[in-house]
Design an enzyme around this catalytic site. Structure first.
Site, PDB file in Angstrom:
ATOM      1  N   GLY A 140       0.840  -1.196   0.000  1.00 10.78           N
ATOM      2  CA  GLY A 140       0.000   0.000   0.000  1.00 10.78           C
ATOM      3  C   GLY A 140       0.875   1.246   0.000  1.00 10.78           C
ATOM      4  O   GLY A 140       0.554   2.247  -0.657  1.00 10.78           O
ATOM      5  N   CYS A 195       4.737   1.676  14.400  1.00 12.54           N
ATOM      6  CA  CYS A 195       5.839   2.436  13.816  1.00 12.54           C
ATOM      7  C   CYS A 195       6.998   1.480  13.621  1.00 12.54           C
ATOM      8  O   CYS A 195       7.281   0.657  14.490  1.00 12.54           O
ATOM      9  CB  CYS A 195       6.196   3.558  14.773  1.00 12.54           C
ATOM     10  SG  CYS A 195       7.634   4.480  14.299  1.00 12.54           S
TER      11      CYS A 195
HETATM   12  C1  LIG Z   1      -3.995   4.074   5.847  1.00  7.18           C
HETATM   13  C2  LIG Z   1      -2.806   3.275   5.467  1.00  7.18           C
HETATM   14  N1  LIG Z   1      -2.146   3.574   4.342  1.00  7.18           N
HETATM   15  C3  LIG Z   1      -1.084   2.873   3.933  1.00  7.18           C
HETATM   16  C4  LIG Z   1      -0.600   1.823   4.675  1.00  7.18           C
HETATM   17  C5  LIG Z   1       0.603   1.076   4.186  1.00  7.18           C
HETATM   18  O1  LIG Z   1       0.258  -0.162   3.642  1.00  7.18           O
HETATM   19  P1  LIG Z   1       1.389  -1.302   3.538  1.00  7.18           P
HETATM   20  O2  LIG Z   1       1.520  -1.882   4.922  1.00  7.18           O
HETATM   21  O3  LIG Z   1       0.857  -2.290   2.559  1.00  7.18           O
HETATM   22  O4  LIG Z   1       2.622  -0.649   3.064  1.00  7.18           O
HETATM   23  C6  LIG Z   1      -1.227   1.480   5.881  1.00  7.18           C
HETATM   24  C7  LIG Z   1      -0.701   0.391   6.740  1.00  7.18           C
HETATM   25  O5  LIG Z   1      -0.691   0.505   7.951  1.00  7.18           O
HETATM   26  C8  LIG Z   1      -2.366   2.221   6.279  1.00  7.18           C
HETATM   27  O6  LIG Z   1      -3.022   1.929   7.407  1.00  7.18           O
END
Ligand SMILES: Cc1ncc(COP(=O)(O)O)c(C=O)c1O
Length: 373
Positions: free
Chosen positions: A70, A318
């Site tokens: 993500g 974190c």
């Molecule tokens: C709102 C949000 N965006 C992006 C991410 C990042 O996703 P990834 O863990 O696949 O890098 C997270 C993960 O905690 C998230 O909660």
């Protein structure tokens, strides 16, 4: 018994995802970019997964870009647009660091939110102008669960920065909201498999046709030159299976999990005077329960909960493990000391009533113990 109430950090792999993945971790090991039969089997699987993801997210298959995470999807959306069309980037103060740090690295502007967590649309309008290329507003927040109205955001962007594209981080929204509808007005939509029962290390970015996007990873030109790198075939297949199952069950799951979240929050607020719930439940995703236990340090509470088998978290996880004061709580006006007393319980589709009841018992005892001490 372990009571896992940290689904916003990650979720258990759904059986449908595991089953779909196994052949691609064993006999169907091909590289989908090749031309022979072994490659073709892998390519067919990636193509089918793309169709499923597109259907679930309300876009065309060609608009889906598979990414490693993500985080990568968020980075590609923002940095990829800016690389094609230089301009200012704007985001809200409660974005996940995958967006916030990307915007800050590009010297962009951060717009405040109201104490409810909803973006201040007047401040957003004031921050916009013809020089803005990307506006990033998350669909659901990872710490406090608040949902943004992207329709309102898009209307403001159309009026004040008509040339800008809208990106939304829908990573936390997918288990709870119909992303296809809620993010229909966004040009770029990021999701991550491990937040809805898929494997870790795979995500997707929807980039609507017409959005000009430069790659941030250069190499073999996969994903129609928008994201190089050999496809994580098993991961992509697992993500599609988990997404299909999650979307099919969503309405039922929202009702069930929402009732359990209410049961947890109501019991803790009733049993522990001085406990404050963050955010309005009507504006939050169903799995989110964020509480501030006046007078205690969440770090100490989390240790006691962990000892008793209850997994929760203090705000967002974190990488360094350091307890930084939450930028999300600061943005909604929660003071530093109060922020340090907060715990995020995030429920998921697999959470049971018994788990909720056990968690209540453990949390009540632990908070009482810390308050006595
Ligand atoms: C709102 C949000 N965006 C992006 C991410 C990042 O996703 P990834 O863990 O696949 O890098 C997270 C993960 O905690 C998230 O909660």
């Amino acid at each position: 018994m372990t009571v896992y109430l940290d689904h916003a950090a990650t979720t258990p792999l759904r059986p449908e995802a595991l089953e779909a993945m196994l052949p691609f971790l064993t006999e169907h090991f091909g590289n989908p970019s090749g031309s022979h039969a072994v490659s073709r089997a892998a390519r067919t699987a990636v193509d089918e997964a793309r169709d499923v993801v597109a259907e679930c997210l309300g876009c065309q298959p060609g608009e889906v870009i598979f990414t490693g995470t993500g985080t990568e999807a968020d980075n590609l959306a923002i940095a990829g647009v800016v690389a094609r069309r230089a301009g200012r980037v704007v985001c809200t103060a409660i974005e996940h660091h995958a967006v916030l740090h990307t915007v800050q690295a590009l010297r962009g502007d951060v717009v405040p939110v109201h104490p409810t967590g909803r973006v201040d649309l007047d401040a957003l309008a004031a921050a916009l102008g013809p020089d803005v290329s990307v506006v990033s507003v998350m669909l659901a927040n990872n710490e406090i669960g608040v949902i943004q109205s992207l329709a309102e955001v898009t209307a403001v962007v159309v009026e004040h920065a008509p040339e800008a594209v809208v990106h939304t981080d829908a990573v936390q929204a997918l288990p709870w909201l119909d992303v296809a509808t809620a993010a229909a007005g966004a040009d770029l939509v990021a999701v991550s498999a491990h937040k809805f029962g898929g494997p870790k290390g795979v995500g997707a970015l929807v980039a609507r046709s017409g959005v000009r996007l430069a790659p941030i990873l250069h190499g073999g030109g996969q994903e129609r030159d928008r994201r190089s790198g050999t496809h994580n075939v098993a991961g992509i297949v697992g993500m599609a299976a988990a997404m299909r199952a999650t979307v099919a069950e969503r309405e039922l799951s929202v009702a069930r999990v929402g009732a359990r979240r209410d049961r947890l929050a109501d019991a803790l607020v009733a049993a522990l005077p001085g406990t404050v719930e963050t955010g309005d439940r009507a504006e939050k995703v169903a799995g989110s329960c964020h509480l501030r236990f006046g007078g205690i340090e969440s770090e100490a509470l989390l240790v006691l909960l962990d000892d008793a088998g209850v997994c929760a978290s203090a705000g967002s996880a974190c990488a360094s493990g350091a307890m930084e004061p939450s930028h999300v709580l600061a943005a909604i006006g929660v003071g530093r000391a109060e922020a340090r007393s907060s715990v995020r319980f995030s429920l998921g589709a697999t959470t049971t009533d018994d788990e909720v009841d056990l968690a209540v018992k453990v949390v009540v005892e632990a908070v009482a113990h810390l308050r006595e001490g």
